[in-house]
Motif scaffolding. Structure first.
Motif, mmCIF file in Angstrom:
data_model
loop_
_atom_site.group_PDB
_atom_site.id
_atom_site.type_symbol
_atom_site.label_atom_id
_atom_site.label_comp_id
_atom_site.label_asym_id
_atom_site.label_seq_id
_atom_site.Cartn_x
_atom_site.Cartn_y
_atom_site.Cartn_z
ATOM 1 N N PRO A 292 0.821 -1.231 0.000
ATOM 2 C CA PRO A 292 0.000 0.000 0.000
ATOM 3 C C PRO A 292 0.851 1.276 0.000
ATOM 4 C CG PRO A 292 -0.915 -1.601 1.511
ATOM 5 C CD PRO A 292 0.425 -2.136 1.097
ATOM 6 N N LYS A 293 1.961 1.264 0.735
ATOM 7 C CA LYS A 293 2.836 2.436 0.743
ATOM 8 C C LYS A 293 3.507 2.622 -0.619
ATOM 9 C CE LYS A 293 3.849 2.677 5.689
ATOM 10 N NZ LYS A 293 4.906 2.715 6.725
ATOM 11 N N PHE A 294 3.883 1.506 -1.246
ATOM 12 C CA PHE A 294 4.439 1.589 -2.598
ATOM 13 C C PHE A 294 3.430 2.195 -3.556
ATOM 14 C CE2 PHE A 294 3.637 -0.831 -6.534
ATOM 15 C CZ PHE A 294 4.547 -0.175 -7.362
ATOM 16 N N GLU A 295 2.196 1.714 -3.489
ATOM 17 C CA GLU A 295 1.163 2.209 -4.403
ATOM 18 C C GLU A 295 0.909 3.693 -4.196
ATOM 19 O OE1 GLU A 295 -1.964 -0.492 -3.435
ATOM 20 O OE2 GLU A 295 -1.388 -1.936 -4.985
ATOM 21 N N ALA A 296 0.922 4.123 -2.951
ATOM 22 C CA ALA A 296 0.725 5.548 -2.661
ATOM 23 C C ALA A 296 1.892 6.374 -3.200
ATOM 24 C CB ALA A 296 0.573 5.764 -1.162
ATOM 25 N N SER A 297 3.106 5.855 -3.038
ATOM 26 C CA SER A 297 4.292 6.549 -3.538
ATOM 27 C C SER A 297 4.280 6.609 -5.060
ATOM 28 C CB SER A 297 5.554 5.829 -3.050
ATOM 29 O OG SER A 297 6.716 6.442 -3.570
ATOM 30 N N ARG A 298 3.902 5.517 -5.697
ATOM 31 C CA ARG A 298 3.825 5.469 -7.164
ATOM 32 C C ARG A 298 2.816 6.489 -7.686
ATOM 33 N NH1 ARG A 298 0.672 0.465 -8.885
ATOM 34 N NH2 ARG A 298 -0.893 1.839 -7.934
ATOM 35 N N ASP A 299 1.641 6.493 -7.077
ATOM 36 C CA ASP A 299 0.587 7.414 -7.534
ATOM 37 C C ASP A 299 0.993 8.868 -7.314
ATOM 38 O OD1 ASP A 299 -0.824 5.140 -8.167
ATOM 39 O OD2 ASP A 299 -2.179 5.252 -6.451
ATOM 40 N N LYS A 300 1.627 9.133 -6.193
ATOM 41 C CA LYS A 300 2.080 10.502 -5.916
ATOM 42 C C LYS A 300 3.152 10.926 -6.917
ATOM 43 C CE LYS A 300 3.905 13.509 -2.267
ATOM 44 N NZ LYS A 300 4.941 14.125 -3.099
ATOM 45 N N ALA A 301 4.042 10.001 -7.260
ATOM 46 C CA ALA A 301 5.110 10.329 -8.211
ATOM 47 C C ALA A 301 4.537 10.705 -9.571
ATOM 48 C CB ALA A 301 6.065 9.146 -8.343
ATOM 49 N N HIS A 302 3.541 9.959 -10.032
ATOM 50 C CA HIS A 302 2.921 10.279 -11.318
ATOM 51 C C HIS A 302 2.182 11.616 -11.260
ATOM 52 C CE1 HIS A 302 3.794 6.090 -12.396
ATOM 53 N NE2 HIS A 302 3.627 6.486 -13.640
ATOM 54 N N ALA A 303 1.497 11.851 -10.166
ATOM 55 C CA ALA A 303 0.797 13.129 -10.007
ATOM 56 C C ALA A 303 1.794 14.281 -9.944
ATOM 57 C CB ALA A 303 -0.071 13.101 -8.756
ATOM 58 N N ASP A 304 2.892 14.074 -9.214
ATOM 59 C CA ASP A 304 3.912 15.115 -9.112
ATOM 60 C C ASP A 304 4.528 15.413 -10.478
ATOM 61 O OD1 ASP A 304 3.534 15.381 -6.407
ATOM 62 O OD2 ASP A 304 5.329 14.267 -5.820
ATOM 63 N N ALA A 305 4.778 14.367 -11.262
ATOM 64 C CA ALA A 305 5.367 14.559 -12.588
ATOM 65 C C ALA A 305 4.450 15.392 -13.468
ATOM 66 C CB ALA A 305 5.652 13.210 -13.239
ATOM 67 N N THR A 306 3.167 15.063 -13.447
ATOM 68 C CA THR A 306 2.197 15.818 -14.248
ATOM 69 C C THR A 306 2.105 17.263 -13.782
ATOM 70 O OG1 THR A 306 0.907 13.824 -14.707
ATOM 71 C CG2 THR A 306 -0.221 15.931 -14.931
ATOM 72 N N ASN A 307 2.033 17.444 -12.469
ATOM 73 C CA ASN A 307 1.904 18.803 -11.927
ATOM 74 C C ASN A 307 3.156 19.644 -12.166
ATOM 75 O OD1 ASN A 307 -0.688 18.280 -10.999
ATOM 76 N ND2 ASN A 307 0.012 17.586 -8.997
ATOM 77 N N LYS A 308 4.328 19.022 -12.030
ATOM 78 C CA LYS A 308 5.569 19.768 -12.250
ATOM 79 C C LYS A 308 5.700 20.172 -13.712
ATOM 80 C CE LYS A 308 8.200 17.751 -8.419
ATOM 81 N NZ LYS A 308 8.299 18.975 -7.621
#
Length: 216
Positions: A190-206
């Motif tokens: 679950p922590k991996f999945e949260a980190s993965r999803d945040k990374a993709h969101a961060d990439a899009t937002n950045k």
């Protein structure tokens, strides 16, 4: 037209690479905002640059008029790579952690691009360029974790990219990427999945934020 320099160094293809999936998300958003722009993609796993040798190193500290044919060829590559950095409006770099540090192919690229008196030194030629590094890793090396002292990716790249090149540096850190494949890490999925999803969101937002910043 805006130019993005996109660098990948994972030995795995996009479907099996955490860093590639995030750099691809960044690039996709960038291209949507810059359909007429330019993307220079260097895949260092597929097409690695050679390690810096004596000819390339000595050429940077000698008069071009005295260069041997070997020095000329070696320094021509260094010049090309430096120009790609200097022409970029933004840079995204995939830097997975291998054995606690960056892939050797990425280190080879850095050694070629670090040219004293040009890209680094008193007035770095690409100072201020926004650079986003996707620093993926199989475990977690964040402050407070048992292996925080093994973190040689962000620490090293901070010194090189921010302190030496003068880049405007940001990190995206997808972690615990081994959890789905390592039974001993199953409780961390679950922590991996949260980190993965945040990374993709961060990439899009950045990427969106950079587009807006460059348009201002």
């Amino acid at each position: 037209m805006a130019t993005l320099l996109h660098i990948d160094s994972s030995v795995f293809p996009e479907g099996g690479s955490a860093s590639r999936s995030v750099t691809a998300a960044f690039r996709k958003t960038w291209e949507e905002q810059h359909p007429d722009g330019t993307v220079i993609h260097r895949d260092l796993a597929v097409d690695p640059v050679p390690h810096l040798d004596g000819a390339g190193a000595s050429a940077a500290f000698s008069d071009p008029a005295t260069h041997t044919p070997e020095q000329q060829a070696a320094f021509a590559l260094r010049t090309q790579l430096a120009e790609e950095v200097e022409q970029a409006d933004a840079i995204v770099i995939g830097a997975p952690m291998y054995n606690f540090t960056i892939p050797s192919t990425l280190k080879a690229w850095l050694d070629q691009v670090i040219i004293m008196g040009r890209t680094v030194g008193a007035e770095p030629s690409a100072k201020g360029t926004p650079v986003t590094v996707v620093a993926s890793r199989g475990g977690s090396y964040a402050p407070g974790t048992p292996r925080e002292n093994f973190e040689y990716v962000q620490n090293y790249l901070q010194s090189v990219l921010a302190d030496s090149f003068g880049f405007d540096l940001e990190f995206i850190v997808p972690e615990l990427t081994m959890a789905p494949n390592n039974p001993a890490m199953a409780e961390l999925i679950p922590k991996f999945e949260a980190s993965r999803d945040k990374a993709h969101a961060d990439a899009t937002n950045k990427a969106k934020a950079l587009v807006a910043r460059l348009a201002a």
